[in-house]
Scaffold this motif. Structure first.
Motif, PDB file in Angstrom:
ATOM      1  N   ILE A  71       0.944  -1.200   0.080  1.00 48.30           N
ATOM      2  CA  ILE A  71      -0.136   0.045  -0.070  1.00 48.30           C
ATOM      3  C   ILE A  71       1.027   1.151  -0.125  1.00 48.30           C
ATOM      4  O   ILE A  71       0.747   2.247  -0.760  1.00 48.30           O
ATOM      5  CB  ILE A  71      -0.878   0.098   1.165  1.00 48.30           C
ATOM      6  N   ALA A  72       1.915   1.272   0.773  1.00 52.62           N
ATOM      7  CA  ALA A  72       2.875   2.241   0.696  1.00 52.62           C
ATOM      8  C   ALA A  72       3.296   2.646  -0.519  1.00 52.62           C
ATOM      9  O   ALA A  72       3.493   3.838  -0.621  1.00 52.62           O
ATOM     10  CB  ALA A  72       3.994   2.168   1.970  1.00 52.62           C
ATOM     11  N   HIS A  73       3.813   1.725  -1.301  1.00 50.60           N
ATOM     12  CA  HIS A  73       4.190   2.047  -2.429  1.00 50.60           C
ATOM     13  C   HIS A  73       3.439   2.864  -3.572  1.00 50.60           C
ATOM     14  O   HIS A  73       3.909   3.126  -4.285  1.00 50.60           O
ATOM     15  CB  HIS A  73       4.915   0.902  -3.195  1.00 50.60           C
ATOM     16  N   ALA A  74       2.199   2.739  -3.279  1.00 53.39           N
ATOM     17  CA  ALA A  74       1.107   3.677  -4.355  1.00 53.39           C
ATOM     18  C   ALA A  74       1.034   4.864  -3.875  1.00 53.39           C
ATOM     19  O   ALA A  74       0.527   5.581  -4.761  1.00 53.39           O
ATOM     20  CB  ALA A  74      -0.189   2.712  -4.183  1.00 53.39           C
ATOM     21  N   VAL A  75       1.328   5.237  -2.465  1.00 55.81           N
ATOM     22  CA  VAL A  75       1.314   6.924  -2.435  1.00 55.81           C
ATOM     23  C   VAL A  75       2.754   7.372  -1.724  1.00 55.81           C
ATOM     24  O   VAL A  75       2.558   8.513  -1.625  1.00 55.81           O
ATOM     25  CB  VAL A  75       0.387   6.671  -1.111  1.00 55.81           C
ATOM     26  N   LEU A  76       3.583   6.616  -1.927  1.00 56.51           N
ATOM     27  CA  LEU A  76       4.985   7.243  -1.465  1.00 56.51           C
ATOM     28  C   LEU A  76       6.139   6.891  -2.472  1.00 56.51           C
ATOM     29  O   LEU A  76       5.986   5.947  -3.213  1.00 56.51           O
ATOM     30  CB  LEU A  76       5.526   6.793   0.022  1.00 56.51           C
ATOM     31  N   PRO A  77       7.047   7.695  -2.596  1.00 57.25           N
ATOM     32  CA  PRO A  77       8.073   7.515  -3.579  1.00 57.25           C
ATOM     33  C   PRO A  77       9.075   6.533  -3.363  1.00 57.25           C
ATOM     34  O   PRO A  77       9.192   6.086  -2.020  1.00 57.25           O
ATOM     35  CB  PRO A  77       9.133   8.808  -3.470  1.00 57.25           C
ATOM     36  N   SER A  78       9.121   5.708  -4.602  1.00 62.19           N
ATOM     37  CA  SER A  78      10.172   4.463  -4.416  1.00 62.19           C
ATOM     38  C   SER A  78      11.342   5.193  -5.568  1.00 62.19           C
ATOM     39  O   SER A  78      10.679   5.138  -6.727  1.00 62.19           O
ATOM     40  CB  SER A  78       9.362   3.314  -4.731  1.00 62.19           C
ATOM     41  N   TRP A 115       5.610  16.428  -2.769  1.00 60.09           N
ATOM     42  CA  TRP A 115       4.678  15.989  -2.040  1.00 60.09           C
ATOM     43  C   TRP A 115       3.344  16.506  -2.113  1.00 60.09           C
ATOM     44  O   TRP A 115       3.313  17.487  -2.803  1.00 60.09           O
ATOM     45  CB  TRP A 115       5.369  16.344  -0.499  1.00 60.09           C
ATOM     46  N   SER A 116       2.369  16.051  -1.301  1.00 55.93           N
ATOM     47  CA  SER A 116       1.159  16.441  -1.504  1.00 55.93           C
ATOM     48  C   SER A 116       0.744  17.794  -0.978  1.00 55.93           C
ATOM     49  O   SER A 116      -0.528  18.501  -1.498  1.00 55.93           O
ATOM     50  CB  SER A 116       0.000  15.299  -0.671  1.00 55.93           C
ATOM     51  N   ASP A 117       1.773  18.539  -0.376  1.00 63.35           N
ATOM     52  CA  ASP A 117       1.670  19.992  -0.203  1.00 63.35           C
ATOM     53  C   ASP A 117       2.332  20.902  -1.165  1.00 63.35           C
ATOM     54  O   ASP A 117       2.269  22.012  -0.966  1.00 63.35           O
ATOM     55  CB  ASP A 117       1.964  20.114   1.300  1.00 63.35           C
ATOM     56  N   GLY A 118       2.798  20.413  -2.034  1.00 67.17           N
ATOM     57  CA  GLY A 118       3.557  21.050  -3.039  1.00 67.17           C
ATOM     58  C   GLY A 118       4.961  21.148  -2.976  1.00 67.17           C
ATOM     59  O   GLY A 118       5.614  21.755  -3.943  1.00 67.17           O
ATOM     60  N   THR A 181       2.137  12.758   1.123  1.00 66.77           N
ATOM     61  CA  THR A 181       2.211  11.697   0.374  1.00 66.77           C
ATOM     62  C   THR A 181       2.786  12.092  -0.904  1.00 66.77           C
ATOM     63  O   THR A 181       2.971  13.247  -1.264  1.00 66.77           O
ATOM     64  CB  THR A 181       0.902  10.716   0.132  1.00 66.77           C
ATOM     65  N   ALA A 182       3.473  11.276  -1.898  1.00 68.11           N
ATOM     66  CA  ALA A 182       3.824  11.757  -3.377  1.00 68.11           C
ATOM     67  C   ALA A 182       3.756  10.656  -4.286  1.00 68.11           C
ATOM     68  O   ALA A 182       4.820  10.013  -4.824  1.00 68.11           O
ATOM     69  CB  ALA A 182       5.173  12.127  -2.819  1.00 68.11           C
ATOM     70  N   GLY A 183       2.762  10.062  -4.719  1.00 64.55           N
ATOM     71  CA  GLY A 183       2.614   8.877  -5.412  1.00 64.55           C
ATOM     72  C   GLY A 183       1.179   9.253  -6.218  1.00 64.55           C
ATOM     73  O   GLY A 183       0.714  10.189  -6.295  1.00 64.55           O
ATOM     74  N   PRO A 184       0.896   8.389  -7.189  1.00 66.10           N
ATOM     75  CA  PRO A 184      -0.033   8.401  -8.082  1.00 66.10           C
ATOM     76  C   PRO A 184      -1.387   8.317  -7.582  1.00 66.10           C
ATOM     77  O   PRO A 184      -2.406   8.947  -7.875  1.00 66.10           O
ATOM     78  CB  PRO A 184       0.103   7.198  -9.106  1.00 66.10           C
ATOM     79  N   PHE A 185      -1.234   7.698  -6.128  1.00 64.68           N
ATOM     80  CA  PHE A 185      -2.600   7.776  -5.454  1.00 64.68           C
ATOM     81  C   PHE A 185      -2.278   8.659  -4.095  1.00 64.68           C
ATOM     82  O   PHE A 185      -1.357   8.753  -3.528  1.00 64.68           O
ATOM     83  CB  PHE A 185      -3.086   6.334  -5.125  1.00 64.68           C
ATOM     84  N   THR A 186      -3.311   8.936  -3.217  1.00 66.07           N
ATOM     85  CA  THR A 186      -3.235   9.287  -1.735  1.00 66.07           C
ATOM     86  C   THR A 186      -4.218   8.605  -1.166  1.00 66.07           C
ATOM     87  O   THR A 186      -5.207   7.971  -1.408  1.00 66.07           O
ATOM     88  CB  THR A 186      -3.388  10.792  -1.920  1.00 66.07           C
ATOM     89  N   VAL A 187      -4.101   8.543   0.176  1.00 63.79           N
ATOM     90  CA  VAL A 187      -4.962   7.885   1.109  1.00 63.79           C
ATOM     91  C   VAL A 187      -6.150   8.536   1.033  1.00 63.79           C
ATOM     92  O   VAL A 187      -6.576   9.580   1.559  1.00 63.79           O
ATOM     93  CB  VAL A 187      -4.087   7.665   2.566  1.00 63.79           C
TER      94      VAL A 187
END
Length: 283
Positions: A71-78, A115-118, A181-187
Motif C-alpha cells: 500500500i505504501a508504494h502506491a502513495v510514497l516515492p520509491s 509532496w502532496s503539499d506542493g 504523500t507523493a504517489g499516483p494515489f493518496t490515502v
C-alpha cells in the motif's frame, strides 16, 4: 474488471553495488503481458486482496503487516522498481538517475516530484529517514552522511561501508514534514479495524494519471475463494514455486503447490508469474 489476476510474487532483496543492476541471466522473465495504455478501460475501482490492512504506512516498524509496503508504494516515492527480470531500475517519476563514485551515490531527483503539499522531494527527506533509521536498520547504519548535491534536486549519500542492497534504501521515502504523500494515489481511508484501505487519485501527481479512480485494499482471509466469488480483482499468491529456497519446509512448499493448482482450476482467472529478485551480490 471482469478478468481477474492472481500473481505469484516472491519479493526479496535488491542487488547491486554499482550504478546499474547486475545481470540476472538465470532469472526468468515475468509472463505479465504489457497492454497498450490506450486499451485500458478508464475509471472504476480496483479491488485488491491483502492479508491485513495496517493502521499506518510505516514499513519499518517491527510489527508492520507484510502488505504495508504494497500500500505504501502506491502513495510514497520509491526510487527503484523491479523490472520484468526482478532487477532494480530507476523509477523515472522520482529518480532521473544515480551516479556512483566509490562509496558515494548522487541521486538526481525528478524536479517534478512533489509532496502532496506542493513541496519538492529533497535531501531533507533523505536525511530525516536516515536519521530515524540509522540505529535500527543495517542499510541506513551503513551510511556516513546525507547532504544536498552540487546541483538542484540532487542528494549526495556517502556510505561508511559497502552495502550491497543500497538500491532498496529510501524506497519508500517518507516525508520529513509528516503526513504527506507523493504517489499516483493518496490515502482516502485507512481502516485497519474493518480491513479496508481506499486509495484515490493524487491531484498533484505529475506522471501519467492512473486509469482507475480508486484502489480498495481489502483484508481477505481466503484469496482464492474471494477471486472465485468475484469479491476481489487482484490477489497475490505469495511463494517461490520454480526455485524454492532451501529454508522452505516441505509442508510449506506442498501448500504453495496446492494453492497454485487450485488457482489454475478456477474459471475466469488469469494466472501470471513474476520473477523473483536474484540474491544480493557482494560490493
Amino acid at each position: 474488471m471482469r478478468r481477474l489476476l492472481a500473481a505469484l510474487l516472491a519479493l526479496g532483496a535488491l542487488t547491486g553495488c554499482s550504478g546499474s543492476p547486475a545481470p540476472a541471466a538465470s532469472a526468468p522473465a515475468a509472463d505479465l503481458t504489457r497492454a497498450d495504455r490506450g486499451a485500458v478501460r478508464q475509471g472504476g475501482t480496483l479491488r485488491w486482496a491483502v492479508d491485513q490492512v495496517p493502521a499506518d504506512l510505516d514499513v519499518y516498524t517491527a510489527d508492520a503487516p507484510p502488505d504495508t509496503a504494497l500500500i505504501a508504494h502506491a502513495v510514497l516515492p520509491s526510487l527503484y522498481r523491479l523490472d520484468e527480470h526482478a532487477r532494480p531500475v530507476p523509477d523515472p517519476d522520482y529518480l532521473a538517475g544515480a551516479e556512483v563514485a566509490g562509496r558515494t551515490v548522487t541521486y538526481r531527483l525528478n524536479p517534478k516530484a512533489v509532496w502532496s503539499d506542493g513541496t519538492p522531494l529533497s535531501a531533507a527527506d533523505f536525511n530525516a529517514q536516515w536519521t530515524a533509521l540509522r540505529d535500527s536498520h543495517p542499510g541506513y547504519g551503513a551510511i556516513e552522511s546525507v547532504a544536498p548535491g552540487a546541483g538542484p534536486h540532487q542528494v549526495r549519500v556517502v556510505f561508511r561501508q559497502p552495502y550491497a542492497q543500497w538500491q532498496a534504501l529510501f524506497s519508500p521515502l517518507d516525508p520529513a514534514a509528516g503526513r504527506l504523500t507523493a504517489g499516483p494515489f493518496t490515502v482516502g481511508t485507512l481502516d485497519a479495524k474493518n480491513g479496508r484501505a481506499t486509495l484515490v487519485r493524487n491531484p498533484r501527481w505529475w506522471g501519467d494519471p492512473p486509469k482507475v479512480d480508486e484502489i480498495d485494499f481489502l483484508a481477505t482471509p481466503d484469496r482464492l475463494a474471494a477471486l472465485q466469488s468475484q469479491q476481489v480483482d487482484v490477489a497475490a499468491l505469495e511463494g517461490t514455486v520454480d526455485h524454492p529456497p532451501a529454508a522452505k519446509s516441505a509442508d510449506a512448499l506442498d501448500s504453495a503447490a496446492q494453492t497454485l493448482r487450485r488457482a489454475e482450476a478456477l474459471p475466469g482467472i488469469t494466472l501470471h508469474r513474476a520473477a523473483a529478485p536474484p540474491s544480493p551480490s557482494s560490493p
